[in-house]
Design a protein around this motif. Structure first.
Motif, PDB file in Angstrom:
ATOM      1  N   GLY A   1      84.142   3.311  36.661  1.00  0.00           N
ATOM      2  CA  GLY A   1      83.627   4.135  37.748  1.00  0.00           C
ATOM      3  C   GLY A   1      83.275   3.367  39.006  1.00  0.00           C
ATOM      4  N   GLU A   2      83.353   2.047  38.970  1.00  0.00           N
ATOM      5  CA  GLU A   2      83.041   1.243  40.148  1.00  0.00           C
ATOM      6  C   GLU A   2      84.320   0.870  40.882  1.00  0.00           C
ATOM      7  OE1 GLU A   2      79.022  -0.994  38.557  1.00  0.00           O
ATOM      8  OE2 GLU A   2      80.941  -2.024  38.329  1.00  0.00           O
ATOM      9  N   LYS A   3      84.147   0.499  42.135  1.00  0.00           N
ATOM     10  CA  LYS A   3      85.280   0.089  42.953  1.00  0.00           C
ATOM     11  C   LYS A   3      85.114  -1.376  43.345  1.00  0.00           C
ATOM     12  CE  LYS A   3      85.955   4.629  44.980  1.00  0.00           C
ATOM     13  NZ  LYS A   3      86.003   5.413  46.195  1.00  0.00           N
ATOM     14  N   PRO A   4      86.233  -2.091  43.497  1.00  0.00           N
ATOM     15  CA  PRO A   4      86.136  -3.457  43.991  1.00  0.00           C
ATOM     16  C   PRO A   4      85.568  -3.468  45.414  1.00  0.00           C
ATOM     17  CG  PRO A   4      88.346  -3.022  43.146  1.00  0.00           C
ATOM     18  CD  PRO A   4      87.612  -1.708  43.209  1.00  0.00           C
ATOM     19  N   GLY A   5      84.883  -4.548  45.758  1.00  0.00           N
ATOM     20  CA  GLY A   5      84.376  -4.714  47.108  1.00  0.00           C
ATOM     21  C   GLY A   5      82.899  -5.038  47.152  1.00  0.00           C
ATOM     22  N   PHE A   6      82.335  -4.919  48.333  1.00  0.00           N
ATOM     23  CA  PHE A   6      80.933  -5.264  48.564  1.00  0.00           C
ATOM     24  C   PHE A   6      80.015  -4.466  47.654  1.00  0.00           C
ATOM     25  CE2 PHE A   6      76.922  -4.346  50.736  1.00  0.00           C
ATOM     26  CZ  PHE A   6      76.442  -5.633  50.908  1.00  0.00           C
ATOM     27  N   ASN A   7      79.039  -5.154  47.049  1.00  0.00           N
ATOM     28  CA  ASN A   7      78.047  -4.482  46.215  1.00  0.00           C
ATOM     29  C   ASN A   7      76.653  -4.595  46.805  1.00  0.00           C
ATOM     30  OD1 ASN A   7      75.999  -4.753  43.686  1.00  0.00           O
ATOM     31  ND2 ASN A   7      77.566  -3.214  43.290  1.00  0.00           N
ATOM     32  N   HIS A   8      76.185  -5.829  47.095  1.00  0.00           N
ATOM     33  CA  HIS A   8      74.848  -5.971  47.666  1.00  0.00           C
ATOM     34  C   HIS A   8      74.632  -7.360  48.256  1.00  0.00           C
ATOM     35  CE1 HIS A   8      74.131  -7.584  43.544  1.00  0.00           C
ATOM     36  NE2 HIS A   8      73.323  -8.422  44.182  1.00  0.00           N
ATOM     37  N   ILE A   9      73.607  -7.455  49.091  1.00  0.00           N
ATOM     38  CA  ILE A   9      73.066  -8.728  49.553  1.00  0.00           C
ATOM     39  C   ILE A   9      71.711  -8.878  48.878  1.00  0.00           C
ATOM     40  CG2 ILE A   9      72.138 -10.003  51.536  1.00  0.00           C
ATOM     41  CD1 ILE A   9      74.242  -8.595  53.270  1.00  0.00           C
ATOM     42  N   CYS A  10      71.419 -10.084  48.423  1.00  0.00           N
ATOM     43  CA  CYS A  10      70.141 -10.361  47.772  1.00  0.00           C
ATOM     44  C   CYS A  10      69.315 -11.285  48.653  1.00  0.00           C
ATOM     45  CB  CYS A  10      70.378 -11.016  46.415  1.00  0.00           C
ATOM     46  SG  CYS A  10      68.842 -11.417  45.544  1.00  0.00           S
ATOM     47  N   PHE A  11      68.087 -10.859  48.935  1.00  0.00           N
ATOM     48  CA  PHE A  11      67.152 -11.680  49.696  1.00  0.00           C
ATOM     49  C   PHE A  11      66.274 -12.463  48.729  1.00  0.00           C
ATOM     50  CE2 PHE A  11      68.032  -8.133  52.576  1.00  0.00           C
ATOM     51  CZ  PHE A  11      68.403  -8.838  53.712  1.00  0.00           C
TER      52      PHE A  11
END
Length: 117
Positions: A60-70
């Protein structure tokens, strides 16, 4: 409170293929973990403080950007954010797969972001 970008996460279909591609750009593999079905973390020696993390896509997920972590300096900073009403989506918890203490939040547009300390 001091914050910094700890890592940027992209979801991919093949960890070996993305690792080979990033090596051509000068990145080096620093570790592999089992979290999210498999992950590889890479750094560029010219910018060693920033990690690119690639995780395998799941159903159900797509390739590509997921998140930025601070990154924050410690648990107290996360507690201060929570006390101020910052929109954390869960409590700070240890992720055994990545070896980090993490929590997430969503911005006003519903995008996922992450915090670690």
């Amino acid at each position: 409170m001091k914050t910094y970008v700890d890592h940027i996460n992209y979801q991919v279909t093949d960890l070996d293929r993305i690792s080979a591609l990033m090596r051509q750009l000068g990145y080096v593999e620093i570790r592999r973990t089992e979290h999210h079905g498999g992950a590889v973390e890479m750094k560029n020696p010219a910018q060693p403080e920033l990690v690119l993390e690639f995780t395998l896509i799941r159903d159900g997920e797509k390739p590509g950007f997921n998140h930025i972590c601070f990154g924050l300096e410690g648990e107290q900073d996360v507690a201060s954010l929570k006390a101020s009403g910052f929109p954390l989506t869960g409590d700070l918890h240890f992720s055994s797969g990545s070896g980090r203490y993490i929590t997430n939040f969503k911005d006003p547009d519903g995008n996922k972001w992450q915090i670690t300390c």
